[in-house]
Design an enzyme around this catalytic site. Structure first.
Site, PDB file in Angstrom:
ATOM      1  N   ALA A 129       0.804  -1.219   0.000  1.00 14.74           N
ATOM      2  CA  ALA A 129       0.000   0.000   0.000  1.00 14.74           C
ATOM      3  C   ALA A 129       0.839   1.272   0.000  1.00 14.74           C
ATOM      4  O   ALA A 129       0.294   2.376  -0.072  1.00 14.74           O
ATOM      5  CB  ALA A 129      -0.929   0.005   1.214  1.00 14.74           C
TER       6      ALA A 129
ATOM      7  N   ASN B 104       1.126  -4.680   7.891  1.00 19.53           N
ATOM      8  CA  ASN B 104       2.020  -5.278   6.897  1.00 19.53           C
ATOM      9  C   ASN B 104       2.936  -4.230   6.278  1.00 19.53           C
ATOM     10  O   ASN B 104       4.101  -4.506   5.975  1.00 19.53           O
ATOM     11  CB  ASN B 104       1.215  -5.980   5.811  1.00 19.53           C
ATOM     12  CG  ASN B 104       0.582  -7.274   6.309  1.00 19.53           C
ATOM     13  OD1 ASN B 104       1.162  -8.005   7.092  1.00 19.53           O
ATOM     14  ND2 ASN B 104      -0.623  -7.544   5.853  1.00 19.53           N
TER      15      ASN B 104
ATOM     16  N   HIS C  90      -1.017   7.628   4.090  1.00 22.14           N
ATOM     17  CA  HIS C  90       0.292   7.141   4.517  1.00 22.14           C
ATOM     18  C   HIS C  90       1.339   8.243   4.352  1.00 22.14           C
ATOM     19  O   HIS C  90       1.350   8.949   3.342  1.00 22.14           O
ATOM     20  CB  HIS C  90       0.730   5.939   3.674  1.00 22.14           C
ATOM     21  CG  HIS C  90      -0.293   4.856   3.575  1.00 22.14           C
ATOM     22  ND1 HIS C  90      -0.475   3.910   4.541  1.00 22.14           N
ATOM     23  CD2 HIS C  90      -1.196   4.574   2.611  1.00 22.14           C
ATOM     24  CE1 HIS C  90      -1.434   3.085   4.191  1.00 22.14           C
ATOM     25  NE2 HIS C  90      -1.892   3.474   3.015  1.00 22.14           N
TER      26      HIS C  90
END
Length: 254
Positions: free
Chosen positions: A121, A187, A217
């Site tokens: 991601a 993850n 993020h």
């Protein structure tokens, strides 16, 4: 290339649709729940749908793609790598456990198989992995999600999600702690830690932010090569599935 796929949920089904259109690849087996057999074959045709590692390896795949869960990684990774079969995996938060990480890497080293971890991601993993050779003094990962995205996670024991009205930091610790506590969310922190300064030296901060409607993020790194800052916000695979579409595409690219 003969492929085997572990998982046919939000990520697995998207990966299968994309790679299933590539004439250079062919799926020989899919590890999925029995109730997913019809869904698998609607996408991939008469492929073998199996539920254990021995059955998967019996189809002699050249590459195994894991996009299922930490439990599936634990069930499949060591036997697959020990057999000499290359593997791409995204459920790598389990590698925060040092003893288990050593066993998995030892299985790959003994057979000569490769374990490839795509960026998932996030991005800039190639830059950080390269910069670590010159030396990194600081690597941090920050994510902001709304309260709904944190529901059902350990965040519920750390903060009253229903009471949050403004951006609130509720977790500030190492990547190791993040990956071990937030098993379904971390993850990306494991991927970043493996690429850069390791699980204990990588800092992770989690925020609840009512002002965001996507997973946001932020990555920052500093070292001999210079500095890096990256901001991303990700769409999910579908409205009822929190898996990142970017993660699915990173598997396809790998």
């Amino acid at each position: 290339m003969k492929l085997a796929l572990i998982g046919f949920g939000g990520l697995g089904s998207v990966v299968a649709r994309h790679l299933g259109r590539d004439a250079r690849t062919a799926f020989v087996a899919v590890a999925a729940r029995p109730g997913q057999r019809d869904r698998v074959r609607a996408v991939l045709g008469e492929v073998a749908v199996i539920d254990n590692v021995a059955a998967l390896l019996a189809h002699e795949p050249e590459l195994v793609i894991e996009c299922a869960s930490h439990e599936a990684f634990r069930d499949y990774a060591e036997p697959v790598l020990r057999s000499g079969t290359d593997m791409i995996a995204v459920s790598v938060g389990v590698l925060a456990e040092a003893g288990y990480r050593q066993r998995v890497l030892a299985a790959a080293a003994a057979s000569g198989a490769s374990l490839q971890i795509p960026a998932g991601a996030i991005g800039a993993i190639d830059v950080i992995a390269a910069a670590r050779h010159a030396g990194l003094s600081h690597v941090a990962y920050v994510t902001r999600k709304n309260a709904r995205a944190w529901t059902g996670t350990p965040a519920e024991t750390m903060i009253d999600l229903a009471a949050v009205r403004e951006p609130t930091l509720f977790f500030d610790d190492t990547a190791e702690r993040a990956a071990l506590i937030f098993t379904d969310k971390a993850n990306v922190t494991a991927t970043l830690a493996l690429a850069g300064t390791g699980f204990e030296a990588t800092r992770v901060r989690f925020w609840v932010d009512p002002g965001v409607d996507k997973s946001v993020h932020h990555i920052e790194a500093e070292g001999a090569c210079g500095t890096l800052k990256l901001d991303m916000s990700n769409n999910v695979v579908s409205p009822d599935n929190k898996a990142s579409f970017q993660t699915a595409m990173s598997i396809v690219q790998a």
